[in-house]
Design a protein around this motif. Structure first.
Motif, mmCIF file in Angstrom:
data_model
loop_
_atom_site.group_PDB
_atom_site.id
_atom_site.type_symbol
_atom_site.label_atom_id
_atom_site.label_comp_id
_atom_site.label_asym_id
_atom_site.label_seq_id
_atom_site.Cartn_x
_atom_site.Cartn_y
_atom_site.Cartn_z
ATOM 1 N N UNK A 337 0.833 -1.205 0.000
ATOM 2 C CA UNK A 337 0.000 0.000 0.000
ATOM 3 C C UNK A 337 0.868 1.254 0.000
ATOM 4 N N UNK A 338 2.095 1.136 0.492
ATOM 5 C CA UNK A 338 3.019 2.268 0.470
ATOM 6 C C UNK A 338 3.585 2.509 -0.930
ATOM 7 N N UNK A 339 3.427 1.511 -1.816
ATOM 8 C CA UNK A 339 3.977 1.611 -3.175
ATOM 9 C C UNK A 339 2.937 1.074 -4.165
ATOM 10 N N UNK A 340 1.865 1.821 -4.421
ATOM 11 C CA UNK A 340 0.757 1.316 -5.254
ATOM 12 C C UNK A 340 1.179 0.884 -6.650
ATOM 13 N N UNK A 341 2.105 1.595 -7.269
ATOM 14 C CA UNK A 341 2.511 1.225 -8.627
ATOM 15 C C UNK A 341 3.203 -0.128 -8.643
ATOM 16 N N UNK A 342 3.948 -0.428 -7.592
ATOM 17 C CA UNK A 342 4.601 -1.725 -7.493
ATOM 18 C C UNK A 342 3.567 -2.829 -7.325
ATOM 19 N N UNK A 343 2.578 -2.596 -6.479
ATOM 20 C CA UNK A 343 1.540 -3.602 -6.248
ATOM 21 C C UNK A 343 0.831 -3.965 -7.541
ATOM 22 N N UNK A 344 0.600 -2.987 -8.387
ATOM 23 C CA UNK A 344 -0.133 -3.232 -9.629
ATOM 24 C C UNK A 344 0.665 -4.061 -10.624
ATOM 25 N N UNK A 345 1.992 -4.111 -10.468
ATOM 26 C CA UNK A 345 2.829 -4.803 -11.452
ATOM 27 C C UNK A 345 3.103 -6.260 -11.101
ATOM 28 N N UNK A 346 2.679 -6.715 -9.922
ATOM 29 C CA UNK A 346 3.008 -8.069 -9.477
ATOM 30 C C UNK A 346 2.140 -9.099 -10.205
ATOM 31 N N UNK A 347 2.791 -10.109 -10.765
ATOM 32 C CA UNK A 347 2.081 -11.137 -11.520
ATOM 33 C C UNK A 347 2.168 -12.517 -10.877
ATOM 34 N N UNK A 348 3.022 -12.676 -9.874
ATOM 35 C CA UNK A 348 3.164 -13.964 -9.189
ATOM 36 C C UNK A 348 3.604 -13.696 -7.759
ATOM 37 N N UNK A 349 3.298 -14.625 -6.861
ATOM 38 C CA UNK A 349 3.676 -14.454 -5.459
ATOM 39 C C UNK A 349 4.058 -15.802 -4.861
ATOM 40 N N UNK A 350 4.985 -15.757 -3.914
ATOM 41 C CA UNK A 350 5.420 -16.965 -3.215
ATOM 42 C C UNK A 350 5.837 -16.586 -1.799
ATOM 43 N N UNK A 351 5.875 -17.587 -0.934
ATOM 44 C CA UNK A 351 6.322 -17.404 0.445
ATOM 45 C C UNK A 351 7.329 -18.502 0.749
ATOM 46 N N UNK A 352 8.448 -18.121 1.371
ATOM 47 C CA UNK A 352 9.475 -19.104 1.725
ATOM 48 C C UNK A 352 10.126 -18.693 3.033
ATOM 49 N N UNK A 353 10.460 -19.674 3.855
ATOM 50 C CA UNK A 353 11.110 -19.394 5.134
ATOM 51 C C UNK A 353 12.058 -20.524 5.488
ATOM 52 N N UNK A 354 13.028 -20.200 6.313
ATOM 53 C CA UNK A 354 13.949 -21.212 6.816
ATOM 54 C C UNK A 354 14.411 -20.815 8.212
ATOM 55 N N UNK A 355 13.592 -21.057 9.236
ATOM 56 C CA UNK A 355 13.993 -20.684 10.596
ATOM 57 C C UNK A 355 15.222 -21.431 11.078
ATOM 58 N N UNK A 356 15.542 -22.577 10.449
ATOM 59 C CA UNK A 356 16.723 -23.339 10.856
ATOM 60 C C UNK A 356 18.002 -22.519 10.730
ATOM 61 N N UNK A 357 17.990 -21.502 9.902
ATOM 62 C CA UNK A 357 19.184 -20.688 9.711
ATOM 63 C C UNK A 357 19.475 -19.781 10.899
ATOM 64 N N UNK A 358 18.602 -19.778 11.887
ATOM 65 C CA UNK A 358 18.888 -18.987 13.085
ATOM 66 C C UNK A 358 20.162 -19.455 13.781
ATOM 67 N N UNK A 359 20.445 -20.764 13.717
ATOM 68 C CA UNK A 359 21.551 -21.310 14.498
ATOM 69 C C UNK A 359 22.132 -22.539 13.821
ATOM 70 N N UNK A 360 23.436 -22.816 14.014
ATOM 71 C CA UNK A 360 23.997 -24.079 13.531
ATOM 72 C C UNK A 360 23.304 -25.288 14.143
ATOM 73 N N UNK A 361 22.663 -25.099 15.299
ATOM 74 C CA UNK A 361 21.955 -26.192 15.971
ATOM 75 C C UNK A 361 20.492 -26.274 15.565
ATOM 76 N N UNK A 362 20.047 -25.449 14.619
ATOM 77 C CA UNK A 362 18.654 -25.468 14.206
ATOM 78 C C UNK A 362 17.767 -24.737 15.201
#
Length: 469
Positions: A337-362
């Motif tokens: 909402x802070x960048x309306x022109x950017x929002x209008x140009x998006x054609x695909x979306x994805x979500x990815x996470x890796x909390x294991x990267x917080x620590x060598x011990x997971x």
């Protein structure tokens, strides 16, 4: 109730269309059980794969229910969704003024009601700092709610401070890796298993592992006892917290431990005492045999601070744009909402996470499950979003290629594991002719430059920051 209506709380069982995004305002939940069968997880940290941390989101998107992280004792339930965060905010707003100022330092146990419980939601930006402050100030004056508003800004301050000193994070990461790869202190395993012999400390370990949360005052006592009574490396304590806290944040966690140890404010330490613990835990614990002095630790100096970048958008946006959300910011509607022109140009979306990267011990099963649920919730609120099986660059590249993207837009990630991951992704995407563009929230862009010194000069800026000046 003006602010409450603006958040959609008045109709909590319905969805509203938000082109190109939709906000799901409620979700039923099932209890989450750890690998040991107990609600909330295990006292042992297991190294988990990327797939195991993210996979629960895949069946949730298909219509299953959000996992719910329940405390072992009677108390609050933390559901990893934006709707749950907004509900928690709505419930706490009436108590965020004089009541919070009076009672905030008391730890009454896991069923505590004198704090907001919002930190896991704010940390993942399921609910944003701006929303929290706006809701509180719609009910109270800034003077009345000053202490709570300052707590929100403490997290912003820490992020801004570390953003200007990334070498502090890099050195911490290196030291944690070296410590975990070497010979650990003989009593370290007993302490993190809740067998230190200090009743209060052992109870706090179990609460942290089982619930993913500790009261802020208790975190200070814990860190002080860890460093000055048990004489364990502060880096291992910070890593233990980071692996288990639902609200674990690279800046807040690392710098708070440094502050207790006398490194953040040079020579100024925090000493836990029997009297203070007994007073603010209402007599539940009064540990004896604690250190009676806290000598500040020392370290090699760091390079000079670097300025915060002035532009909120970093990179050139092409014609075929995809949005990639990550665990640092899972609320795309207000960001775009802070960048309306950017929002209008998006054609695909994805979500990815890796909390294991917080620590060598997971991370703990509790943190992994909460993150997976938060990722899945973000996907349900983002039109046609794909939950990626992992956050590895190769997986993101496959998604970008399938969508024929020339630009991947991501929320700006402050210094920490996600920033490290995105730096690697940037080079891999660039090699394939795809640009990685970061978009920073105005909240951060306005506040972070003022975090160049201590919190007290920063605090003087809060009234202006609250009112957008």
């Amino acid at each position: 109730m003006r602010a409450l209506r603006s958040f959609g709380w008045m109709r909590p069982t319905r969805s509203r269309a938000c082109s190109p995004y939709r906000a799901v305002l409620s979700a039923r939940a099932l209890p989450y059980r750890g690998q040991d069968g107990r609600t909330g997880g295990s006292t042992h940290v297991r190294r988990r794969t990327l797939r195991s941390a993210v996979a629960p989101a895949r069946w949730l998107v298909a219509g299953a229910r959000l996992p719910r992280r329940r405390q072992a004792q009677d108390g609050v339930v933390t559901t990893p969704s934006r709707a749950a965060g907004l509900d928690a905010l709505q419930a706490f707003v009436p108590h965020s003024g004089a009541e919070y100022r009076r009672d905030r330092n008391h730890d009454t146990g896991p069923a505590r009601t004198n704090v907001s419980g919002l930190s896991p939601y704010i940390r993942h930006r399921l609910v944003t700092e701006q929303e929290v402050v706006d809701a509180v100030l719609d009910r109270h004056s800034l003077h009345t709610a000053e202490k709570f508003v300052q707590e929100v800004f403490w997290r912003t301050y820490w992020k801004g401070w570390l953003e200007q000193r990334p070498e502090v994070w890099r050195r911490y990461r290196e030291e944690v890796g070296d410590l975990l790869a070497g010979d650990l202190p003989a009593h370290h395993e007993d302490v993190i298993a809740g067998r230190s012999g200090i009743e209060a400390m052992d109870a706090w370990v179990h609460e942290l592992v089982e619930t993913g949360y500790l009261h802020n005052h208790t975190r200070m006592w814990f860190a002080s006892i860890w460093v000055f009574t048990l004489e364990l490396p502060w880096q291992l304590g910070a890593d233990f917290f980071y692996r288990h806290l639902l609200d674990g944040d690279a800046a807040s966690n690392t710098l708070s431990w440094r502050w207790v140890a006398g490194l953040q404010t040079r020579g100024k330490t925090y000493l836990a005492t029997t009297e203070n613990i007994a007073r603010y835990m209402d007599g539940r614990f009064a540990p004896t045999g604690l250190a009676t002095e806290a000598r500040a630790l020392d370290e090699e100096p760091f390079p000079a601070a670097v300025p915060v970048a002035s532009d909120d958008i970093d990179g050139r946006i092409g014609e075929h744009v995809g949005l990639l959300l990550h665990e640092e910011d899972l609320e795309p509607e207000s960001l775009l909402a802070e960048h309306p022109s950017l929002a209008a140009s998006i054609r695909a979306a994805a979500v990815a996470a890796d909390p294991e990267q917080r620590s060598p011990a997971g991370v703990s099963p509790t943190v992994a499950a909460f993150t997976a649920g938060a990722v899945a919730d973000a996907a349900t609120r983002t039109t046609d979003a794909t939950v990626l099986d992992s956050a590895e660059p190769s997986v993101v590249l496959d998604w970008a290629g399938a969508a024929d993207l020339d630009t991947v837009v991501v929320p700006f990630a402050p210094v920490g594991p996600v920033r490290e991951r995105l730096d690697l992704l940037r080079s891999r995407l660039s090699a394939q002719g795809v640009a990685l563009v970061t978009v920073r929230r105005r909240w951060d862009g306005r506040a972070w430059p003022y975090a160049s010194r201590g919190f007290f000069p920063f605090r003087e800026r809060i009234p202006g920051l609250v009112h957008g000046r």
